[in-house]
Design a protein around this motif. Structure first.
Motif, PDB file in Angstrom:
ATOM      1  N   VAL A 135       0.847  -1.178   0.000  1.00  0.00           N
ATOM      2  CA  VAL A 135       0.000   0.000   0.000  1.00  0.00           C
ATOM      3  C   VAL A 135       0.890   1.236   0.000  1.00  0.00           C
ATOM      4  CG1 VAL A 135      -0.168   0.062   2.519  1.00  0.00           C
ATOM      5  CG2 VAL A 135      -1.986   1.083   1.139  1.00  0.00           C
ATOM      6  N   GLN A 136       0.385   2.312  -0.561  1.00  0.00           N
ATOM      7  CA  GLN A 136       1.138   3.565  -0.541  1.00  0.00           C
ATOM      8  C   GLN A 136       1.011   4.245   0.813  1.00  0.00           C
ATOM      9  OE1 GLN A 136      -0.272   5.885  -3.903  1.00  0.00           O
ATOM     10  NE2 GLN A 136       1.430   5.145  -5.164  1.00  0.00           N
ATOM     11  N   ALA A 137       1.988   5.057   1.119  1.00  0.00           N
ATOM     12  CA  ALA A 137       1.941   5.829   2.359  1.00  0.00           C
ATOM     13  C   ALA A 137       0.659   6.648   2.409  1.00  0.00           C
ATOM     14  CB  ALA A 137       3.159   6.733   2.456  1.00  0.00           C
ATOM     15  N   GLY A 138       0.035   6.649   3.589  1.00  0.00           N
ATOM     16  CA  GLY A 138      -1.234   7.327   3.754  1.00  0.00           C
ATOM     17  C   GLY A 138      -2.434   6.435   3.543  1.00  0.00           C
ATOM     18  N   GLY A 139      -2.201   5.254   3.010  1.00  0.00           N
ATOM     19  CA  GLY A 139      -3.280   4.323   2.742  1.00  0.00           C
ATOM     20  C   GLY A 139      -3.680   3.517   3.961  1.00  0.00           C
ATOM     21  N   SER A 140      -4.586   2.578   3.733  1.00  0.00           N
ATOM     22  CA  SER A 140      -5.137   1.764   4.816  1.00  0.00           C
ATOM     23  C   SER A 140      -5.135   0.290   4.444  1.00  0.00           C
ATOM     24  CB  SER A 140      -6.571   2.190   5.128  1.00  0.00           C
ATOM     25  OG  SER A 140      -6.636   3.522   5.557  1.00  0.00           O
TER      26      SER A 140
ATOM     27  N   LEU B 100      -7.147  -5.831  12.829  1.00  0.00           N
ATOM     28  CA  LEU B 100      -6.299  -4.665  13.042  1.00  0.00           C
ATOM     29  C   LEU B 100      -6.516  -3.723  11.858  1.00  0.00           C
ATOM     30  CD1 LEU B 100      -4.154  -3.382  14.919  1.00  0.00           C
ATOM     31  CD2 LEU B 100      -2.421  -4.288  13.345  1.00  0.00           C
ATOM     32  N   GLN B 101      -7.241  -2.644  12.122  1.00  0.00           N
ATOM     33  CA  GLN B 101      -7.453  -1.627  11.104  1.00  0.00           C
ATOM     34  C   GLN B 101      -6.284  -0.653  11.152  1.00  0.00           C
ATOM     35  OE1 GLN B 101      -9.980  -1.247   8.748  1.00  0.00           O
ATOM     36  NE2 GLN B 101      -8.677   0.415   7.966  1.00  0.00           N
ATOM     37  N   MET B 102      -5.610  -0.503  10.031  1.00  0.00           N
ATOM     38  CA  MET B 102      -4.419   0.343   9.975  1.00  0.00           C
ATOM     39  C   MET B 102      -4.661   1.475   8.983  1.00  0.00           C
ATOM     40  SD  MET B 102      -1.449  -2.579  10.009  1.00  0.00           S
ATOM     41  CE  MET B 102      -1.816  -3.121   8.356  1.00  0.00           C
ATOM     42  N   ASN B 103      -4.684   2.670   9.498  1.00  0.00           N
ATOM     43  CA  ASN B 103      -4.899   3.869   8.670  1.00  0.00           C
ATOM     44  C   ASN B 103      -3.653   4.741   8.685  1.00  0.00           C
ATOM     45  OD1 ASN B 103      -7.596   3.039   8.267  1.00  0.00           O
ATOM     46  ND2 ASN B 103      -8.278   4.165  10.083  1.00  0.00           N
ATOM     47  N   SER B 104      -3.603   5.659   7.749  1.00  0.00           N
ATOM     48  CA  SER B 104      -2.475   6.601   7.659  1.00  0.00           C
ATOM     49  C   SER B 104      -1.147   5.872   7.735  1.00  0.00           C
ATOM     50  CB  SER B 104      -2.567   7.652   8.776  1.00  0.00           C
ATOM     51  OG  SER B 104      -3.793   8.352   8.702  1.00  0.00           O
ATOM     52  N   LEU B 105      -1.023   4.831   6.960  1.00  0.00           N
ATOM     53  CA  LEU B 105       0.176   3.999   7.017  1.00  0.00           C
ATOM     54  C   LEU B 105       1.415   4.759   6.576  1.00  0.00           C
ATOM     55  CD1 LEU B 105      -1.418   0.697   5.795  1.00  0.00           C
ATOM     56  CD2 LEU B 105      -0.102   0.950   7.903  1.00  0.00           C
ATOM     57  N   LYS B 106       2.519   4.419   7.218  1.00  0.00           N
ATOM     58  CA  LYS B 106       3.814   5.047   6.949  1.00  0.00           C
ATOM     59  C   LYS B 106       4.806   3.979   6.496  1.00  0.00           C
ATOM     60  CE  LYS B 106       3.013   8.224  10.814  1.00  0.00           C
ATOM     61  NZ  LYS B 106       3.555   8.730  12.099  1.00  0.00           N
TER      62      LYS B 106
ATOM     63  N   THR C  58       3.645  -4.001   3.450  1.00  0.00           N
ATOM     64  CA  THR C  58       4.679  -3.161   2.870  1.00  0.00           C
ATOM     65  C   THR C  58       4.069  -1.827   2.487  1.00  0.00           C
ATOM     66  OG1 THR C  58       5.834  -5.102   2.006  1.00  0.00           O
ATOM     67  CG2 THR C  58       6.426  -2.971   1.067  1.00  0.00           C
ATOM     68  N   VAL C  59       4.652  -0.751   3.005  1.00  0.00           N
ATOM     69  CA  VAL C  59       4.155   0.592   2.746  1.00  0.00           C
ATOM     70  C   VAL C  59       5.207   1.336   1.926  1.00  0.00           C
ATOM     71  CG1 VAL C  59       3.247   2.711   3.738  1.00  0.00           C
ATOM     72  CG2 VAL C  59       2.928   0.528   4.943  1.00  0.00           C
ATOM     73  N   SER C  60       4.826   1.740   0.748  1.00  0.00           N
ATOM     74  CA  SER C  60       5.761   2.451  -0.132  1.00  0.00           C
ATOM     75  C   SER C  60       5.625   3.960   0.063  1.00  0.00           C
ATOM     76  CB  SER C  60       5.490   2.099  -1.588  1.00  0.00           C
ATOM     77  OG  SER C  60       4.190   2.517  -1.952  1.00  0.00           O
ATOM     78  N   SER C  61       6.736   4.638  -0.125  1.00  0.00           N
ATOM     79  CA  SER C  61       6.737   6.095   0.080  1.00  0.00           C
ATOM     80  C   SER C  61       6.395   6.846  -1.198  1.00  0.00           C
ATOM     81  CB  SER C  61       8.110   6.547   0.584  1.00  0.00           C
ATOM     82  OG  SER C  61       9.113   6.147  -0.321  1.00  0.00           O
TER      83      SER C  61
END
Length: 124
Positions: free
Chosen positions: A12-17, A81-87, A121-124
């Motif tokens: 997911v991209q940064a800021g995603g959920s 586990l809900q994950m928002n605003s991912l970094k 995996t969170v991409s920037s």
């Protein structure tokens, strides 16, 4: 014995959920405190979140507080586990765990059962 199977990880991209799920079999989860831990390459496994057996109490690592939400559905024997605003720094392998029913348990040793994990995996 409790078997735990995680799902919902991905890229997911940064800021995603993303929402992770942990399905249990073997025994009901209603008597267990449930947790999520994560481990990034080259780093130690770290506590992410915990929910009491009743679901009334939750605890979070400071790094995810306000962004992640742990919940459970005892009728479905499932934890989320809900994950928002991912970094990008959230990138890790995420593990679901079952263990001691009460208290603020943030040590891996407090959890007897572990799933195989799911990669986030969170991409920037």
């Amino acid at each position: 014995q409790v078997q735990l199977v995680e799902s919902g990880g991905g890229l997911v991209q940064a800021g995603g959920s993303l929402r992770l799920s942990c399905a249990a079999s073997g025994r009901t989860l209603s008597t267990y405190g449930m947790g999520w831990f994560r481990q990034a390459p080259g780093k130690e496994r770290e506590f992410v979140a915990r929910i009491s057996a009743s679901g009334f109490t939750t605890y979070y690592a400071d790094s995810v507080k306000g962004r992640f939400t742990i919940s459970r559905d005892n009728a479905k024997n499932t934890v989320y586990l809900q994950m928002n605003s991912l970094k990008p720094e959230d990138t890790a392998h995420y593990y679901c765990t079952a263990g001691v029913s009460l208290g603020n348990r943030q040590r891996a040793a407090d959890y007897a059962y572990w799933g195989q994990g799911t990669q986030v995996t969170v991409s920037s």
